[in-house]
Scaffold this active site. Sequence first.
Site, PDB file in Angstrom:
ATOM      1  N   HIS A 160       0.817  -1.214   0.000  1.00  0.00           N
ATOM      2  CA  HIS A 160       0.000   0.000   0.000  1.00  0.00           C
ATOM      3  C   HIS A 160       0.848   1.260   0.000  1.00  0.00           C
ATOM      4  O   HIS A 160       2.068   1.216   0.144  1.00  0.00           O
ATOM      5  CB  HIS A 160      -0.990   0.014   1.169  1.00  0.00           C
ATOM      6  CG  HIS A 160      -0.385  -0.022   2.535  1.00  0.00           C
ATOM      7  ND1 HIS A 160       0.372   0.996   3.056  1.00  0.00           N
ATOM      8  CD2 HIS A 160      -0.455  -0.974   3.503  1.00  0.00           C
ATOM      9  CE1 HIS A 160       0.743   0.686   4.285  1.00  0.00           C
ATOM     10  NE2 HIS A 160       0.265  -0.512   4.583  1.00  0.00           N
ATOM     11  N   CYS A 208       2.480  -4.982   6.623  1.00  0.00           N
ATOM     12  CA  CYS A 208       2.275  -4.740   5.200  1.00  0.00           C
ATOM     13  C   CYS A 208       3.569  -4.246   4.560  1.00  0.00           C
ATOM     14  O   CYS A 208       4.571  -4.044   5.240  1.00  0.00           O
ATOM     15  CB  CYS A 208       1.172  -3.698   4.995  1.00  0.00           C
ATOM     16  SG  CYS A 208      -0.471  -4.278   5.466  1.00  0.00           S
TER      17      CYS A 208
END
Length: 167
Positions: free
Chosen positions: A120, A142
């Site tokens: 992301h 992430c």
Amino acid sequence: MHLRYWFFILSIVCPFTASASSAQSHTKVDLVIVNKSESRMSVMRDGKVIKTYVIAMGDAPKGHKLREGDQRTPQGRYVLDYKKSDSAFYRSIHISYPNDEDKLRAQALGISPGGMIMIHGQNPRSSLSPEEAQKYNWTNGCIAVTNKEMDELWRMIDEGTPIEIWP
């Protein structure tokens, strides 16, 4: 006549210059490789590196993700299985963690393997510049890139693209 000649030349040269510089970000990739120890992610096509990005990960990047909340990025072979345009961190591409092996390991240990691991963009609440933020591991496991880089990846990666995450 002289001016018309230069407009003609520019009309031929400029499209090629613009397309050459942006062609890289319009190439569809067939593999994404993350090297956690180098904090790098490379996108590949036909065995060749198209581009490499500096990444941020979770606070505890070493080792394979075992459980929810351990701040680790998983290791292994997964699939980038869907895109989310309305992500809390700009845009995101979901990594198919946990796979069957991850689920079996967690079940044997009596723990939750966690999930929702993504590639992301930036944290919109951060006071750091995008480049400065990439110097720190700030995610919950992430893989983060800048928003500009996320736009490139968004164009290059199709759903179903494999991702390998190395130690």
